[in-house]
Motif scaffolding. Sequence first.
Motif, PDB file in Angstrom:
ATOM      1  N   THR A  73      -8.662   6.718   0.385  1.00 35.10           N
ATOM      2  CA  THR A  73      -7.795   5.784   1.097  1.00 35.10           C
ATOM      3  C   THR A  73      -8.557   4.516   1.450  1.00 35.10           C
ATOM      4  OG1 THR A  73      -6.464   7.594   1.976  1.00 35.10           O
ATOM      5  CG2 THR A  73      -6.353   5.493   3.147  1.00 35.10           C
ATOM      6  N   ARG A  74      -9.770   4.684   1.926  1.00 39.37           N
ATOM      7  CA  ARG A  74     -10.608   3.533   2.270  1.00 39.37           C
ATOM      8  C   ARG A  74     -10.810   2.634   1.060  1.00 39.37           C
ATOM      9  NH1 ARG A  74     -16.944   3.922   4.021  1.00 39.37           N
ATOM     10  NH2 ARG A  74     -17.500   1.868   3.306  1.00 39.37           N
ATOM     11  N   LEU A 112       0.827  -1.207   0.000  1.00 37.61           N
ATOM     12  CA  LEU A 112       0.000   0.000   0.000  1.00 37.61           C
ATOM     13  C   LEU A 112       0.862   1.258   0.000  1.00 37.61           C
ATOM     14  CD1 LEU A 112      -2.836  -1.080   2.426  1.00 37.61           C
ATOM     15  CD2 LEU A 112      -3.032  -0.644  -0.011  1.00 37.61           C
ATOM     16  N   ILE A 132      -7.547   0.683   0.333  1.00 28.40           N
ATOM     17  CA  ILE A 132      -7.288  -0.334   1.358  1.00 28.40           C
ATOM     18  C   ILE A 132      -8.243  -1.506   1.175  1.00 28.40           C
ATOM     19  CG2 ILE A 132      -7.464  -0.834   3.827  1.00 28.40           C
ATOM     20  CD1 ILE A 132      -6.331   1.998   4.304  1.00 28.40           C
ATOM     21  N   PHE A 186      -3.818   2.430   9.539  1.00 34.91           N
ATOM     22  CA  PHE A 186      -3.250   3.350   8.564  1.00 34.91           C
ATOM     23  C   PHE A 186      -3.669   4.768   8.931  1.00 34.91           C
ATOM     24  CE2 PHE A 186      -3.820  -0.695   6.465  1.00 34.91           C
ATOM     25  CZ  PHE A 186      -2.623  -0.871   5.799  1.00 34.91           C
TER      26      PHE A 186
END
Length: 85
Positions: free
Chosen positions: A32-33, A4, A36, A22
């Motif tokens: 970002t979610r 990541l 991930i 994170f």
Amino acid sequence: AVRLWRKHRIRFSHQSHDELAFRCREEDAEATRAVIQRELVKVPDWAPGLPVAIELKAGTSYGNVREWKLGVSWEEFRGKALHAA
């Protein structure tokens, strides 16, 4: 976590048992979610057919982390999380 960072520059904070944490800026929370979620459910080449599932939780601090359900925007989630704390 290393993948990541290398691929998306998402900062790994720490690990506790089966949990990865994170950090990101609030304005990057939804993007970002998504990354991930997409990356962590990838089945490894060495384990075809392995069932992989994750739970996503978020908060403005580690002390107020709550489950962040799919379909809920960051703004909506943040408002609920702050009122629940």
